[in-house]
Design a protein around this motif. Sequence first.
Motif, PDB file in Angstrom:
ATOM      1  N   VAL A   1       0.866  -1.180   0.000  1.00 26.05           N
ATOM      2  CA  VAL A   1       0.000   0.000   0.000  1.00 26.05           C
ATOM      3  C   VAL A   1       0.901   1.229   0.000  1.00 26.05           C
ATOM      4  O   VAL A   1       1.639   1.480   0.954  1.00 26.05           O
ATOM      5  CB  VAL A   1      -0.919   0.015   1.234  1.00 26.05           C
ATOM      6  N   SER A   2       0.856   1.992  -1.082  1.00 29.81           N
ATOM      7  CA  SER A   2       1.672   3.210  -1.216  1.00 29.81           C
ATOM      8  C   SER A   2       0.737   4.397  -1.255  1.00 29.81           C
ATOM      9  O   SER A   2       0.384   4.913  -2.316  1.00 29.81           O
ATOM     10  CB  SER A   2       2.527   3.147  -2.487  1.00 29.81           C
ATOM     11  N   THR A   3       0.347   4.858  -0.089  1.00 30.96           N
ATOM     12  CA  THR A   3      -0.714   5.862   0.020  1.00 30.96           C
ATOM     13  C   THR A   3      -0.377   7.168  -0.664  1.00 30.96           C
ATOM     14  O   THR A   3      -1.219   7.778  -1.318  1.00 30.96           O
ATOM     15  CB  THR A   3      -1.012   6.130   1.511  1.00 30.96           C
ATOM     16  N   PHE A   4       0.860   7.610  -0.539  1.00 29.78           N
ATOM     17  CA  PHE A   4       1.203   8.956  -1.029  1.00 29.78           C
ATOM     18  C   PHE A   4       2.049   8.933  -2.284  1.00 29.78           C
ATOM     19  O   PHE A   4       2.650   9.923  -2.635  1.00 29.78           O
ATOM     20  CB  PHE A   4       1.936   9.731   0.076  1.00 29.78           C
ATOM     21  N   ARG A   5       2.102   7.814  -2.968  1.00 29.14           N
ATOM     22  CA  ARG A   5       2.877   7.753  -4.194  1.00 29.14           C
ATOM     23  C   ARG A   5       2.087   8.363  -5.343  1.00 29.14           C
ATOM     24  O   ARG A   5       0.945   7.984  -5.593  1.00 29.14           O
ATOM     25  CB  ARG A   5       3.253   6.319  -4.548  1.00 29.14           C
ATOM     26  N   SER A   6       2.676   9.325  -6.050  1.00 31.17           N
ATOM     27  CA  SER A   6       1.994   9.994  -7.155  1.00 31.17           C
ATOM     28  C   SER A   6       1.801   9.024  -8.322  1.00 31.17           C
ATOM     29  O   SER A   6       2.713   8.273  -8.670  1.00 31.17           O
ATOM     30  CB  SER A   6       2.802  11.204  -7.625  1.00 31.17           C
ATOM     31  N   PRO A   7       0.628   9.017  -8.973  1.00 27.90           N
ATOM     32  CA  PRO A   7       0.399   8.138 -10.121  1.00 27.90           C
ATOM     33  C   PRO A   7       1.055   8.680 -11.393  1.00 27.90           C
ATOM     34  O   PRO A   7       1.015   8.012 -12.419  1.00 27.90           O
ATOM     35  CB  PRO A   7      -1.132   8.128 -10.240  1.00 27.90           C
TER      36      PRO A   7
END
Length: 469
Positions: free
Chosen positions: A462-468
Amino acid sequence: MQLRQWQSECVNRALKHFNAKHTHFLCLATPGAGKTVMAAEVAAQLLDKGLIDFVLCFSPSITISQGIKSTFSKRLECRFDGVIGAIGCSYTYQSMLSFNKDFWQLLKQNRVFVIFDEVHHCSGNSLGNANAWGEEILLNIQDHAEYTLALTGTPWRSDQSPIVLSQYTDPNNQIKCDYIYGLREAVSDGVCRNPQIVLIDNEKISITDEDNETKTFNCLDELFKGSSVSYQSIIKNDMAIRHALKLATNKLSSIKHHNPNAAGLVVASSVEHATYILNILRNEYAQTAEIVTYKENQPSLKINEFRNSTTNWIVSVGMVSEGTDIPRLQVCCHLSRVKTELYFRQVLGRILRKDKSKNQEAWLYTFAAPKLVEFSNRIADEIPDIPVVFRQSIDTEVTQGSVKSLSLFSKDIPSATTSELKFGKHDLKKQSNAVELLSAEPIDQTTSLSFELIGSFREKVVSTFRSPF
């Protein structure tokens, strides 16, 4: 002392708040953002303006209390140990229970600025529903302190009680924070590490009951919904423990190529569990490791030694959960049976504090129990929609014990676990002060079932703050 932008903004807002004749200020800032430094700056400016005479700080453990003492002493350029000539002192919340009337006279006769770190440990909006620490605040601080500043990274309680001195919206009972600095902002500003949460699952789990009937499940979610196997059975399973530790030690080894002093934390469920994990780390994975538990006389000394050492791992039971500043921690195994959102976020917070190392990765490993999956997927929510119940407690009659009196700025007494606290005049209803371990899953009673993890393990990150983009 150079302040971060959010710290400067919060200091200015707190000072304006106090100038407007408001006495209480609540700051929500994500773990690792630097709340203590901000609070020390507020104290320094109030002292410079001649608005206060003394500063008192309260926090949930000796380890945190000592860190506060160091920060305030450095910023105020004065002793902060309560002796003659000191501008203030740092205490644990538990020490409140032993202060006599002479101590509390300090607030009635002087202009005292009181700071509460991790204020969510103190509950109650009235004496009827307050815990022991909240009661002391309501009786001796609320109406007597010149100003109060409350700090928290998790502004709610697992028992749904209101936090002391706090205001709530009507009718949904959402807490009102005077300043919010969330994890999303902290990651974006480069203040905190961007956490990666690894949820470990298994694709085939076999359950055999006392009638020798066998069922299989494709994941932990199905297992918990379709059987009486508990989460505690998973975190104590030999294969599951080894798999989690293998992932975590491999990740730490990778990070240590860039950061030789990087370290990991394992949060265990009991002393026995922690000892078992420690032996695996040392004997099977060739890791240097130490253990620290609430049963030791001076656990804070072990934590301080680990903070400044090159030891790879620290295995903790009820100690390194919140407020403990060890920036070299970058990997964590959450193997505790406590599955509350409050505790989950506090554990995650131990690996978020940035240092000057090249690699700033932060990895938390845990199992894909439904609640932990839910918590992982809403890390971005600073104040989850958790109900707050304003209720009156039922008094429980207890025999009063003796209470030791302390002088005005006496030496702090050790912190203790919930089961070890001696409350004396305080009702048994108030024993939910220390670490919120009362929300832990009950001891496993699954004696008639046997289960095997016969499938392959799989992980979801789970990478909550990773920009797409």
